[in-house]
Scaffold this motif. Structure first.
Motif, PDB file in Angstrom:
ATOM      1  N   ASN A  74       2.920  -2.217  11.450  1.00  0.00           N
ATOM      2  CA  ASN A  74       2.626  -0.862  11.914  1.00  0.00           C
ATOM      3  C   ASN A  74       1.208  -0.793  12.459  1.00  0.00           C
ATOM      4  N   PHE A  75       1.090  -0.287  13.671  1.00  0.00           N
ATOM      5  CA  PHE A  75      -0.225  -0.239  14.295  1.00  0.00           C
ATOM      6  C   PHE A  75      -0.431   1.065  15.055  1.00  0.00           C
ATOM      7  N   CYS A  76      -1.696   1.397  15.290  1.00  0.00           N
ATOM      8  CA  CYS A  76      -2.052   2.641  15.966  1.00  0.00           C
ATOM      9  C   CYS A  76      -1.802   2.487  17.460  1.00  0.00           C
ATOM     10  N   ASP A  77      -1.070   3.435  18.024  1.00  0.00           N
ATOM     11  CA  ASP A  77      -0.749   3.362  19.446  1.00  0.00           C
ATOM     12  C   ASP A  77      -1.963   3.671  20.328  1.00  0.00           C
ATOM     13  N   THR A  78      -2.974   4.307  19.764  1.00  0.00           N
ATOM     14  CA  THR A  78      -4.156   4.656  20.561  1.00  0.00           C
ATOM     15  C   THR A  78      -5.150   3.494  20.610  1.00  0.00           C
ATOM     16  N   CYS A  79      -5.540   2.989  19.445  1.00  0.00           N
ATOM     17  CA  CYS A  79      -6.599   1.970  19.434  1.00  0.00           C
ATOM     18  C   CYS A  79      -6.068   0.567  19.173  1.00  0.00           C
ATOM     19  N   GLY A  80      -4.798   0.438  18.793  1.00  0.00           N
ATOM     20  CA  GLY A  80      -4.178  -0.874  18.659  1.00  0.00           C
ATOM     21  C   GLY A  80      -4.408  -1.586  17.349  1.00  0.00           C
ATOM     22  N   CYS A  81      -5.112  -0.971  16.406  1.00  0.00           N
ATOM     23  CA  CYS A  81      -5.396  -1.656  15.143  1.00  0.00           C
ATOM     24  C   CYS A  81      -4.111  -1.855  14.336  1.00  0.00           C
ATOM     25  N   VAL A  82      -3.919  -3.062  13.819  1.00  0.00           N
ATOM     26  CA  VAL A  82      -2.807  -3.347  12.915  1.00  0.00           C
ATOM     27  C   VAL A  82      -3.176  -2.791  11.551  1.00  0.00           C
ATOM     28  N   MET A  83      -2.371  -1.846  11.043  1.00  0.00           N
ATOM     29  CA  MET A  83      -2.736  -1.118   9.829  1.00  0.00           C
ATOM     30  C   MET A  83      -2.098  -1.690   8.572  1.00  0.00           C
ATOM     31  N   TYR A  84      -0.790  -1.972   8.625  1.00  0.00           N
ATOM     32  CA  TYR A  84      -0.085  -2.415   7.417  1.00  0.00           C
ATOM     33  C   TYR A  84       1.276  -2.969   7.812  1.00  0.00           C
ATOM     34  N   TRP A  85       1.842  -3.764   6.894  1.00  0.00           N
ATOM     35  CA  TRP A  85       3.274  -4.044   7.015  1.00  0.00           C
ATOM     36  C   TRP A  85       3.967  -3.353   5.856  1.00  0.00           C
ATOM     37  N   TRP A  86       5.237  -3.033   6.098  1.00  0.00           N
ATOM     38  CA  TRP A  86       5.975  -2.213   5.129  1.00  0.00           C
ATOM     39  C   TRP A  86       7.371  -2.800   4.966  1.00  0.00           C
ATOM     40  N   PRO A  87       7.874  -2.902   3.724  1.00  0.00           N
ATOM     41  CA  PRO A  87       9.212  -3.482   3.543  1.00  0.00           C
ATOM     42  C   PRO A  87      10.293  -2.571   4.100  1.00  0.00           C
ATOM     43  N   LEU A  88      11.274  -3.163   4.763  1.00  0.00           N
ATOM     44  CA  LEU A  88      12.402  -2.391   5.294  1.00  0.00           C
ATOM     45  C   LEU A  88      13.599  -2.448   4.350  1.00  0.00           C
ATOM     46  N   GLN A  89      13.517  -3.327   3.363  1.00  0.00           N
ATOM     47  CA  GLN A  89      14.598  -3.439   2.389  1.00  0.00           C
ATOM     48  C   GLN A  89      14.268  -2.561   1.175  1.00  0.00           C
ATOM     49  N   PRO A  90      15.294  -2.075   0.475  1.00  0.00           N
ATOM     50  CA  PRO A  90      15.033  -1.307  -0.754  1.00  0.00           C
ATOM     51  C   PRO A  90      14.467  -2.223  -1.836  1.00  0.00           C
ATOM     52  N   PRO A  91      13.833  -1.637  -2.861  1.00  0.00           N
ATOM     53  CA  PRO A  91      13.286  -2.472  -3.943  1.00  0.00           C
ATOM     54  C   PRO A  91      14.384  -3.303  -4.589  1.00  0.00           C
ATOM     55  N   PRO A  92      14.066  -4.530  -5.022  1.00  0.00           N
ATOM     56  CA  PRO A  92      15.079  -5.347  -5.707  1.00  0.00           C
ATOM     57  C   PRO A  92      15.498  -4.695  -7.019  1.00  0.00           C
ATOM     58  N   THR A  93      16.791  -4.742  -7.301  1.00  0.00           N
ATOM     59  CA  THR A  93      17.301  -4.082  -8.512  1.00  0.00           C
ATOM     60  C   THR A  93      16.991  -4.872  -9.772  1.00  0.00           C
ATOM     61  N   ASP A  94      16.584  -6.136  -9.605  1.00  0.00           N
ATOM     62  CA  ASP A  94      16.274  -6.953 -10.786  1.00  0.00           C
ATOM     63  C   ASP A  94      14.816  -6.803 -11.231  1.00  0.00           C
ATOM     64  N   GLY A  95      14.115  -5.814 -10.650  1.00  0.00           N
ATOM     65  CA  GLY A  95      12.727  -5.605 -11.036  1.00  0.00           C
ATOM     66  C   GLY A  95      11.770  -6.613 -10.438  1.00  0.00           C
ATOM     67  N   GLY A  96      12.249  -7.372  -9.458  1.00  0.00           N
ATOM     68  CA  GLY A  96      11.401  -8.370  -8.813  1.00  0.00           C
ATOM     69  C   GLY A  96      10.291  -7.734  -7.985  1.00  0.00           C
ATOM     70  N   GLU A  97       9.465  -8.584  -7.417  1.00  0.00           N
ATOM     71  CA  GLU A  97       8.294  -8.135  -6.667  1.00  0.00           C
ATOM     72  C   GLU A  97       8.691  -7.268  -5.474  1.00  0.00           C
ATOM     73  N   TYR A  98       7.984  -6.163  -5.325  1.00  0.00           N
ATOM     74  CA  TYR A  98       8.201  -5.273  -4.186  1.00  0.00           C
ATOM     75  C   TYR A  98       6.834  -4.820  -3.713  1.00  0.00           C
ATOM     76  N   GLN A  99       6.470  -5.163  -2.501  1.00  0.00           N
ATOM     77  CA  GLN A  99       5.111  -4.870  -2.065  1.00  0.00           C
ATOM     78  C   GLN A  99       5.030  -4.605  -0.570  1.00  0.00           C
ATOM     79  N   MET A 100       3.883  -4.013  -0.209  1.00  0.00           N
ATOM     80  CA  MET A 100       3.523  -3.846   1.196  1.00  0.00           C
ATOM     81  C   MET A 100       2.211  -4.592   1.396  1.00  0.00           C
TER      82      MET A 100
END
Ligand SMILES: [Zn+2]
Length: 142
Positions: A74-100
């Motif tokens: 995800n990045f700003c359309d005005t200045c182009g800075c890359v801000m973050y990545w974000w998971p597109l999958q739901p959290p794992p049901t086994d309580g495994g790692e879920y992060q951005m």
């Protein structure tokens, strides 16, 4: 660091997008995969529930989704800075790692001066899960 100001603010250059996290990252990863090395991103990792994103009314967040479509960049359309990545999958049901991933390159460097940094070049040749997640420049095999 107990004396570090919190929360941590990560703002794009034009100020349209600000990502706010409650603490310093455990470490900063200068990922060397085919996309992150192009971005020059320095990722700090957080659970999505820890993260608050504030946008100005005129802000436009652009996304780049690629490969196995597990996350968006995800990045700003005005200045182009890359801000973050974000998971597109739901959290794992086994309580495994879920992060951005927060691009800490948009944080005041003074705030991050004591955070460990990792340059993981093993990524460059790490086996890929699928051909779709590869880039023509990849040295990695799948
Ligand atoms: Zn911006």
């Amino acid at each position: 660091m107990a004396d570090e100001p919190t929360p941590i603010h990560s703002s794009c250059h034009c100020g349209a997008i600000t990502v706010i996290v409650p603490r310093l990252p455990d470490h900063i990863n200068h990922c060397q995969c085919t996309i992150c090395r192009r971005y020059g991103a320095a990722w700090g990792y957080y659970h999505p529930d820890e993260v608050k994103i504030e946008t100005k009314p005129n802000a436009v967040t652009k996304q780049y989704i690629w490969g196995d479509r597990e996350l968006s960049f995800n990045f700003c359309d005005t200045c182009g800075c890359v801000m973050y990545w974000w998971p597109l999958q739901p959290p794992p049901t086994d309580g495994g790692e879920y992060q951005m991933g927060l691009n800490t390159s948009n944080v005041n460097p003074e705030v991050l001066r004591f955070v460990d940094r990792k340059y993981e070049y093993s990524w460059v040749k790490q086996p890929l899960r699928s051909k779709e997640a590869s880039h023509q420049d990849d040295l990695a095999k799948y």
